[in-house]
Motif scaffolding. Structure first.
Motif, mmCIF file in Angstrom:
data_model
loop_
_atom_site.group_PDB
_atom_site.id
_atom_site.type_symbol
_atom_site.label_atom_id
_atom_site.label_comp_id
_atom_site.label_asym_id
_atom_site.label_seq_id
_atom_site.Cartn_x
_atom_site.Cartn_y
_atom_site.Cartn_z
ATOM 1 N N GLU A 184 47.396 38.558 35.717
ATOM 2 C CA GLU A 184 47.169 38.657 34.276
ATOM 3 C C GLU A 184 45.762 38.189 33.921
ATOM 4 O O GLU A 184 45.074 38.812 33.101
ATOM 5 N N SER A 185 45.332 37.114 34.528
ATOM 6 C CA SER A 185 43.985 36.598 34.296
ATOM 7 C C SER A 185 42.943 37.613 34.751
ATOM 8 O O SER A 185 41.952 37.884 34.049
ATOM 9 N N GLU A 186 43.158 38.191 35.908
ATOM 10 C CA GLU A 186 42.228 39.204 36.440
ATOM 11 C C GLU A 186 42.218 40.435 35.536
ATOM 12 O O GLU A 186 41.162 41.025 35.279
ATOM 13 N N HIS A 187 43.384 40.805 35.043
ATOM 14 C CA HIS A 187 43.479 41.948 34.131
ATOM 15 C C HIS A 187 42.689 41.672 32.844
ATOM 16 O O HIS A 187 41.969 42.555 32.344
ATOM 17 N N GLN A 188 42.821 40.450 32.304
ATOM 18 C CA GLN A 188 42.091 40.079 31.091
ATOM 19 C C GLN A 188 40.584 40.134 31.326
ATOM 20 O O GLN A 188 39.830 40.631 30.486
ATOM 21 N N ARG A 189 40.115 39.655 32.480
ATOM 22 C CA ARG A 189 38.681 39.699 32.794
ATOM 23 C C ARG A 189 38.192 41.144 32.930
ATOM 24 O O ARG A 189 37.132 41.491 32.427
ATOM 25 N N SER A 190 38.990 41.959 33.614
ATOM 26 C CA SER A 190 38.603 43.369 33.781
ATOM 27 C C SER A 190 38.531 44.069 32.429
ATOM 28 O O SER A 190 37.614 44.845 32.164
ATOM 29 N N ARG A 191 39.486 43.800 31.576
ATOM 30 C CA ARG A 191 39.517 44.402 30.240
ATOM 31 C C ARG A 191 38.294 43.939 29.446
ATOM 32 O O ARG A 191 37.649 44.749 28.760
ATOM 33 N N ALA A 192 37.974 42.640 29.521
ATOM 34 C CA ALA A 192 36.798 42.121 28.811
ATOM 35 C C ALA A 192 35.522 42.789 29.315
ATOM 36 O O ALA A 192 34.643 43.161 28.526
ATOM 37 N N LEU A 193 35.403 42.982 30.631
ATOM 38 C CA LEU A 193 34.214 43.639 31.197
ATOM 39 C C LEU A 193 34.129 45.106 30.742
ATOM 40 O O LEU A 193 33.033 45.599 30.466
ATOM 41 N N LEU A 194 35.250 45.764 30.700
ATOM 42 C CA LEU A 194 35.253 47.159 30.231
ATOM 43 C C LEU A 194 34.833 47.243 28.769
ATOM 44 O O LEU A 194 34.092 48.147 28.372
ATOM 45 N N GLU A 195 35.327 46.307 27.957
ATOM 46 C CA GLU A 195 34.943 46.315 26.552
ATOM 47 C C GLU A 195 33.459 46.032 26.380
ATOM 48 O O GLU A 195 32.796 46.641 25.539
ATOM 49 N N ILE A 196 32.917 45.139 27.178
ATOM 50 C CA ILE A 196 31.482 44.841 27.119
ATOM 51 C C ILE A 196 30.688 46.066 27.572
ATOM 52 O O ILE A 196 29.666 46.424 26.970
ATOM 53 N N GLY A 197 31.191 46.736 28.584
ATOM 54 C CA GLY A 197 30.489 47.916 29.108
ATOM 55 C C GLY A 197 30.511 49.086 28.154
ATOM 56 O O GLY A 197 29.633 49.942 28.200
ATOM 57 N N THR A 198 31.455 49.165 27.272
ATOM 58 C CA THR A 198 31.540 50.278 26.324
ATOM 59 C C THR A 198 30.754 49.991 25.053
ATOM 60 O O THR A 198 30.627 50.859 24.204
#
Length: 199
Positions: A184-198
């Motif tokens: 879940e923590s890794e998923h949250q980090r990945s989601r945050a990185l995707l949002e920053i990248g967009t």
């Protein structure tokens, strides 16, 4: 009938305390003795520890009140465990070890039937049937006591396996919870990185 009752007691629960209480009581009633003690083998410390001490209306369970019988002080018990032999001790015997005399006298016991708790190549402890009056245990009583002891060993092994399985299940559940949190923590980090990248 006694064997069926004991089998019923032994299979009624996997809680070791209740199984051992029931088996001790069944043994005492079937063989008509004053008390039954069931000991757990502690091979690391070379001793026996009280599991159950059944005396008519008085039952003691657990290591809080456990009697510790060191093999160095009670050599006959080591012999019974090592050789898996059944033995009858009589207080009036001339060849008793002084520690055995003291133990018998402290409990006012005149006769004792001692049976190892063994299954396959594994010995888990010993059962002692105690009588306050001098008594010769008959061959039929000894066979019955051995049969009841065999049922006790199976019940002890079942309870041990159940507790081991329960412990492994609890450990596995904790690992799954830890891994789920990590994911879940890794998923949250990945989601945050995707949002920053967009952005």
């Amino acid at each position: 009938s006694t064997l069926l009752e004991t089998a019923s007691v032994a299979s009624s629960t996997l809680e070791l305390e209740h199984v051992l209480e029931g088996i001790a009581e069944q043994m005492a009633l079937a063989i008509n003795v004053s008390a039954v003690e069931i000991f757990r083998l502690d091979p690391e410390n070379e001793c026996l520890l009280t599991w159950i001490d059944w005396q008519q209306e008085d039952i003691i369970f657990g290591e809080d009140e456990a009697e510790i019988l060191l093999f160095a002080e009670y050599p006959i018990r080591k012999q019974i465990i090592d050789e898996r032999q059944t033995l009858i001790l009589q207080r009036d015997s001339d060849d008793l070890h002084p520690s055995e005399i003291k133990l018998l006298d402290s409990r006012q016991i005149q006769s004792k039937l001692m049976i190892p708790l063994a299954m396959g190549d594994r010995t888990v402890g010993m059962v002692e049937l105690l009588e306050q009056d001098r008594r010769e245990f008959s061959p039929a009583e000894i066979r019955l006591a051995k049969a009841l002891t065999d049922q006790a060993v199976v019940a002890i092994e079942n309870a041990r396996l159940f507790n081991e399985t329960r412990q492994l299940t609890e450990e596995l559940e904790l690992r799954v919870q830890d891994r789920t949190r990590d994911l879940e923590s890794e998923h949250q980090r990945s989601r945050a990185l995707l949002e920053i990248g967009t952005l």
